[in-house]
Enzyme design. Structure first.
Site, PDB file in Angstrom:
ATOM      1  N   ASP A 155       0.795  -1.053  -0.271  1.00  0.00           N
ATOM      2  CA  ASP A 155       0.048   0.051   0.081  1.00  0.00           C
ATOM      3  C   ASP A 155       0.760   1.397   0.249  1.00  0.00           C
ATOM      4  O   ASP A 155       0.485   2.288   0.486  1.00  0.00           O
ATOM      5  CB  ASP A 155      -0.767  -0.038   1.205  1.00  0.00           C
ATOM      6  CG  ASP A 155      -2.230   0.841   1.152  1.00  0.00           C
ATOM      7  OD1 ASP A 155      -2.334   1.422   0.175  1.00  0.00           O
ATOM      8  OD2 ASP A 155      -2.843   1.204   2.177  1.00  0.00           O
TER       9      ASP A 155
ATOM     10  N   CYS B  73     -25.359 -10.369  -7.579  1.00  0.00           N
ATOM     11  CA  CYS B  73     -25.721  -9.740  -6.330  1.00  0.00           C
ATOM     12  C   CYS B  73     -25.349  -8.029  -6.489  1.00  0.00           C
ATOM     13  O   CYS B  73     -24.262  -7.961  -6.734  1.00  0.00           O
ATOM     14  CB  CYS B  73     -24.581 -10.409  -5.258  1.00  0.00           C
ATOM     15  SG  CYS B  73     -24.638  -9.773  -3.685  1.00  0.00           S
TER      16      CYS B  73
ATOM     17  N   CYS C  72     -23.837  -4.805  -1.763  1.00  0.00           N
ATOM     18  CA  CYS C  72     -22.847  -3.592  -1.296  1.00  0.00           C
ATOM     19  C   CYS C  72     -23.455  -2.520  -1.928  1.00  0.00           C
ATOM     20  O   CYS C  72     -23.093  -1.452  -1.214  1.00  0.00           O
ATOM     21  CB  CYS C  72     -21.365  -4.073  -1.968  1.00  0.00           C
ATOM     22  SG  CYS C  72     -21.360  -4.528  -3.534  1.00  0.00           S
TER      23      CYS C  72
HETATM   24  C1  B12 Z   1      -6.824   5.322  -2.582  1.00  0.00           C
HETATM   25  C2  B12 Z   1      -7.362   4.205  -1.725  1.00  0.00           C
HETATM   26  C3  B12 Z   1      -8.781   4.100  -1.040  1.00  0.00           C
HETATM   27  C4  B12 Z   1      -9.689   5.027  -1.342  1.00  0.00           C
HETATM   28  C5  B12 Z   1     -10.374   4.766  -2.704  1.00  0.00           C
HETATM   29  C6  B12 Z   1     -11.087   3.197  -2.751  1.00  0.00           C
HETATM   30  C7  B12 Z   1     -11.425   2.878  -3.969  1.00  0.00           C
HETATM   31  N1  B12 Z   1     -12.113   1.868  -3.916  1.00  0.00           N
HETATM   32  O1  B12 Z   1     -10.834   3.179  -4.909  1.00  0.00           O
HETATM   33  C8  B12 Z   1     -10.457   5.200  -0.141  1.00  0.00           C
HETATM   34  C9  B12 Z   1      -9.825   6.026   1.025  1.00  0.00           C
HETATM   35  C10 B12 Z   1     -11.928   5.435  -0.035  1.00  0.00           C
HETATM   36  C11 B12 Z   1     -10.117   3.841   0.355  1.00  0.00           C
HETATM   37  C12 B12 Z   1     -10.874   2.763   1.114  1.00  0.00           C
HETATM   38  C13 B12 Z   1     -10.690   1.559   1.648  1.00  0.00           C
HETATM   39  N2  B12 Z   1      -9.685   0.899   1.470  1.00  0.00           N
HETATM   40 CO1  B12 Z   1      -8.023   1.484   0.494  1.00  0.00          CO
HETATM   41  N3  B12 Z   1      -6.636   1.749  -0.842  1.00  0.00           N
HETATM   42  C14 B12 Z   1      -6.602   2.966  -1.681  1.00  0.00           C
HETATM   43  C15 B12 Z   1      -5.199   2.520  -2.513  1.00  0.00           C
HETATM   44  C16 B12 Z   1      -4.116   3.356  -1.920  1.00  0.00           C
HETATM   45  C17 B12 Z   1      -5.461   3.006  -4.181  1.00  0.00           C
HETATM   46  C18 B12 Z   1      -6.543   2.541  -4.548  1.00  0.00           C
HETATM   47  C19 B12 Z   1      -7.063   3.248  -5.897  1.00  0.00           C
HETATM   48  O2  B12 Z   1      -6.167   3.582  -6.690  1.00  0.00           O
HETATM   49  N4  B12 Z   1      -8.297   3.350  -6.016  1.00  0.00           N
HETATM   50  C20 B12 Z   1      -8.624   4.006  -7.622  1.00  0.00           C
HETATM   51  C21 B12 Z   1      -9.326   2.779  -8.166  1.00  0.00           C
HETATM   52  C22 B12 Z   1      -9.862   3.331  -9.628  1.00  0.00           C
HETATM   53  O3  B12 Z   1      -8.189   1.919  -8.516  1.00  0.00           O
HETATM   54  P1  B12 Z   1      -8.184   0.370  -7.991  1.00  0.00           P
HETATM   55  O4  B12 Z   1      -8.517   0.467  -6.733  1.00  0.00           O
HETATM   56  O5  B12 Z   1      -6.818  -0.006  -8.339  1.00  0.00           O
HETATM   57  O6  B12 Z   1      -9.190  -0.064  -8.881  1.00  0.00           O
HETATM   58  C23 B12 Z   1      -8.956  -0.790 -10.339  1.00  0.00           C
HETATM   59  C24 B12 Z   1     -10.212  -1.728 -10.484  1.00  0.00           C
HETATM   60  O7  B12 Z   1     -11.204  -1.523 -10.007  1.00  0.00           O
HETATM   61  C25 B12 Z   1     -10.282  -1.677 -11.984  1.00  0.00           C
HETATM   62  N5  B12 Z   1     -11.175  -2.446 -12.569  1.00  0.00           N
HETATM   63  C26 B12 Z   1     -11.249  -3.755 -12.721  1.00  0.00           C
HETATM   64  N6  B12 Z   1     -12.372  -4.189 -12.900  1.00  0.00           N
HETATM   65  C27 B12 Z   1     -13.034  -3.209 -13.352  1.00  0.00           C
HETATM   66  C28 B12 Z   1     -14.453  -3.305 -13.981  1.00  0.00           C
HETATM   67  C29 B12 Z   1     -15.103  -2.254 -14.086  1.00  0.00           C
HETATM   68  C30 B12 Z   1     -16.566  -2.003 -14.634  1.00  0.00           C
HETATM   69  C31 B12 Z   1     -14.577  -0.846 -13.753  1.00  0.00           C
HETATM   70  C32 B12 Z   1     -15.100   0.414 -13.968  1.00  0.00           C
HETATM   71  C33 B12 Z   1     -13.131  -0.953 -13.059  1.00  0.00           C
HETATM   72  C34 B12 Z   1     -12.392  -2.108 -13.157  1.00  0.00           C
HETATM   73  O8  B12 Z   1     -10.071  -0.332 -12.080  1.00  0.00           O
HETATM   74  C35 B12 Z   1      -9.165   0.138 -11.193  1.00  0.00           C
HETATM   75  C36 B12 Z   1      -7.850   0.521 -11.740  1.00  0.00           C
HETATM   76  O9  B12 Z   1      -7.772   1.187 -13.146  1.00  0.00           O
HETATM   77  C37 B12 Z   1      -4.979   1.043  -2.338  1.00  0.00           C
HETATM   78  C38 B12 Z   1      -3.585   0.460  -2.352  1.00  0.00           C
HETATM   79  C39 B12 Z   1      -3.210   0.327  -3.773  1.00  0.00           C
HETATM   80  N7  B12 Z   1      -1.863   0.968  -4.098  1.00  0.00           N
HETATM   81  O10 B12 Z   1      -3.764  -0.206  -4.718  1.00  0.00           O
HETATM   82  C40 B12 Z   1      -5.865   0.691  -1.069  1.00  0.00           C
HETATM   83  C41 B12 Z   1      -6.579  -0.466  -0.784  1.00  0.00           C
HETATM   84  C42 B12 Z   1      -7.336  -0.924  -2.069  1.00  0.00           C
HETATM   85  N8  B12 Z   1      -7.497  -0.240   0.131  1.00  0.00           N
HETATM   86  C43 B12 Z   1      -7.645  -1.134   0.934  1.00  0.00           C
HETATM   87  C44 B12 Z   1      -8.655  -1.289   2.102  1.00  0.00           C
HETATM   88  C45 B12 Z   1      -8.595  -2.184   3.106  1.00  0.00           C
HETATM   89  C46 B12 Z   1      -9.557  -0.132   2.075  1.00  0.00           C
HETATM   90  C47 B12 Z   1     -10.860  -0.226   3.162  1.00  0.00           C
HETATM   91  C48 B12 Z   1     -11.443  -1.651   3.143  1.00  0.00           C
HETATM   92  C49 B12 Z   1     -10.371   0.410   4.607  1.00  0.00           C
HETATM   93  C50 B12 Z   1     -11.840   0.737   5.304  1.00  0.00           C
HETATM   94  N9  B12 Z   1     -12.217  -0.231   5.965  1.00  0.00           N
HETATM   95  O11 B12 Z   1     -12.236   1.840   5.442  1.00  0.00           O
HETATM   96  C51 B12 Z   1     -11.818   0.848   2.305  1.00  0.00           C
HETATM   97  C52 B12 Z   1     -12.566  -0.036   0.999  1.00  0.00           C
HETATM   98  C53 B12 Z   1     -13.526   0.702   0.589  1.00  0.00           C
HETATM   99  C54 B12 Z   1     -13.959   0.185  -0.873  1.00  0.00           C
HETATM  100  N10 B12 Z   1     -15.162  -0.326  -1.077  1.00  0.00           N
HETATM  101  O12 B12 Z   1     -13.049   0.395  -1.711  1.00  0.00           O
HETATM  102  C55 B12 Z   1      -7.116  -2.642   0.516  1.00  0.00           C
HETATM  103  C56 B12 Z   1      -7.930  -3.335  -0.067  1.00  0.00           C
HETATM  104  C57 B12 Z   1      -7.769  -4.918  -0.086  1.00  0.00           C
HETATM  105  C58 B12 Z   1      -8.896  -5.698  -0.649  1.00  0.00           C
HETATM  106  N11 B12 Z   1      -9.613  -6.686  -0.306  1.00  0.00           N
HETATM  107  O13 B12 Z   1      -9.157  -5.297  -2.049  1.00  0.00           O
HETATM  108  C59 B12 Z   1      -5.857  -1.959  -0.459  1.00  0.00           C
HETATM  109  C60 B12 Z   1      -5.553  -2.742  -1.651  1.00  0.00           C
HETATM  110  C61 B12 Z   1      -4.726  -1.442   0.296  1.00  0.00           C
HETATM  111  C62 B12 Z   1      -3.718  -2.920   0.811  1.00  0.00           C
HETATM  112  N12 B12 Z   1      -2.625  -3.064   0.500  1.00  0.00           N
HETATM  113  O14 B12 Z   1      -4.202  -3.910   1.377  1.00  0.00           O
HETATM  114  N13 B12 Z   1      -8.941   3.135  -0.227  1.00  0.00           N
END
Ligand code: B12
Ligand code: SF4
Length: 322
Positions: A136, A193, A196
């Site tokens: 992370d 489902c 969420c």
């Molecule tokens: C910024 C961040 C957040 C932000 C944004 C979360 C989010 N959902 O994007 C906030 C502060 C809200 C957050 C909250 C939480 N987080 Co956080 N967070 C991060 C972080 C640092 C970056 C994530 C990011 O870039 N988000 C932006 C989205 C767009 O990118 P992405 O998550 O990579 O998603 C990709 C896929 O979804 C993909 N995708 C794949 N298939 C599909 C299909 C469709 C249709 C679409 C549209 C997109 C898509 O698109 C994205 C990439 O282009 C990561 C660590 C990391 N470096 O990855 C931890 C991480 C995601 N977080 C984590 C955790 C534990 C949490 C929380 C549970 C903490 C809490 N209890 O409060 C919550 C969960 C909320 C939730 N439902 O996501 C864990 C998740 C573990 C897991 N099982 O997935 C991570 C991986 C940290 C870790 N090393 O363990 N987080």
């Protein structure tokens, strides 16, 4: 056996021995899903998390972080402990703290375990190789690489869901130049489902897999500095640090396994604590309780802001429902 002399199966066996619950290997490539990240930023869903916006180009491909990268070794660690879900708690005075933050800071604990794994790989490898370890902590879309490493699929709540452990997992990775045998990506098992999406108190999941951080309670209570928009106060309820609702309602977490790892067991300060007790703690007491905990990210000041909102919500339950 690879040219390097270390097999993927030996790395996975070592990962298990060190304490990781799952380990898989993804190709170091610009996977299709990574393209969505830029669009997500353009929609403003990152809020004030400027570090995400600054690193859009690097996050498009792990080889921008390590040009010689061939493989991404992803680990998952179950942090679920034996406590009820916030969705089962009817007491508005109970402070809700996100499950991942109850124990020791995962950055430290898992970072050390990943370094142990990497040191073992370096010892075993007849040749030198490049590597970076992140928990992370780097410009890497960990969920996308976890899915391609076969750890689990990205659910509609945007979390990675492991088919037997569930989604209460920390992700971490070693990006390396070794050409390791890769795993098959995980397949989506959410089906029809939508629990969420419906359960999110602030409707932050705007489409399956798409989260608007500016509405997410996790962002508001942990990442957001300054005031939280008043229009979202009531929906925050008694969440004082993070939010787990979209994972608690997930059927894949209904019978989630518990971890016996001492690192994740709830610290007494946060264990089933009530809002009044928290509000009476001095800044020094809070700072002490935050030491070595992942919650230090919010700082005592941020926590206090959240407790004030939660207390107001508890005192005016009719408005919480409104
Ligand atoms: C910024 C961040 C957040 C932000 C944004 C979360 C989010 N959902 O994007 C906030 C502060 C809200 C957050 C909250 C939480 N987080 Co956080 N967070 C991060 C972080 C640092 C970056 C994530 C990011 O870039 N988000 C932006 C989205 C767009 O990118 P992405 O998550 O990579 O998603 C990709 C896929 O979804 C993909 N995708 C794949 N298939 C599909 C299909 C469709 C249709 C679409 C549209 C997109 C898509 O698109 C994205 C990439 O282009 C990561 C660590 C990391 N470096 O990855 C931890 C991480 C995601 N977080 C984590 C955790 C534990 C949490 C929380 C549970 C903490 C809490 N209890 O409060 C919550 C969960 C909320 C939730 N439902 O996501 C864990 C998740 C573990 C897991 N099982 O997935 C991570 C991986 C940290 C870790 N090393 O363990 N987080
Ligand atoms: S963590 Fe809470 S506020 Fe954020 S998307 Fe999930 S249910 Fe909604």
């Amino acid at each position: 056996m690879t040219a390097s002399g270390i097999t993927a199966s030996a790395i996975k066996a070592k990962a298990r021995e060190i304490g990781f619950d799952a380990c898989g290997i993804a190709p170091a490539a610009a996977h299709r899903e990574l393209r969505f990240f830029r669009e997500w930023i353009d929609r403003g869903y990152d809020g004030e998390m400027a570090y995400l916006r600054r690193s859009v180009d690097r996050r498009a491909d792990v080889r921008h972080v390590l040009p010689s990268a061939r493989s991404v070794i992803v680990t998952a660690t179950n942090y679920n402990t034996d406590r009820g879900y916030s969705t089962e708690c009817a007491d508005p005075m109970r402070a809700q703290v996100a499950r991942y933050a109850w124990g020791d800071d995962y950055h430290d604990v898992i970072g050390a375990r990943m370094e142990t794994l990497l040191a073992w790989m370096r010892e075993r490898s007849p040749e030198t190789f490049d590597a970076r370890v992140y928990v992370d902590t780097g410009p890497v879309q960990e969920r996308v690489y976890a899915q391609h490493a076969g750890i689990g699929w990205i659910g509609k709540n945007s979390c990675v869901i492991h088919p037997t452990i569930g989604s209460w997992i920390f992700l971490a990775e070693i990006i390396c130049s070794l050409p390791l045998e890769i795993d098959a990506p995980s397949l989506d098992q959410c089906g029809t489902c939508t629990l969420c999406l419906e359960a999110c108190p602030t409707q932050a999941i705007v489409a399956p897999g798409v989260l608007d951080s500016t509405r997410c309670i996790s962002y508001l209570t942990i990442e957001k500095r300054g005031d939280i928009p008043e229009s979202l106060h009531a929906a925050i309820g008694s969440h004082v640090y993070g939010c787990d609702v979209c994972q608690e309602v997930c059927p894949w977490n209904a019978v989630a396994l518990h971890s016996g790892d001492p690192a994740w067991q709830p610290r007494s300060t946060w264990d089933r604590v009530d809002l009044l007790t928290l509000s009476r703690r001095t800044d020094d007491e809070l700072a002490e309780a935050l030491r070595g905990s992942a919650m230090r990210r919010a700082k005592a000041q941020g926590l206090r802001r959240n407790v004030v909102i939660a207390l107001r919500n508890a005192e005016a339950p009719e408005q919480r429902r409104g």
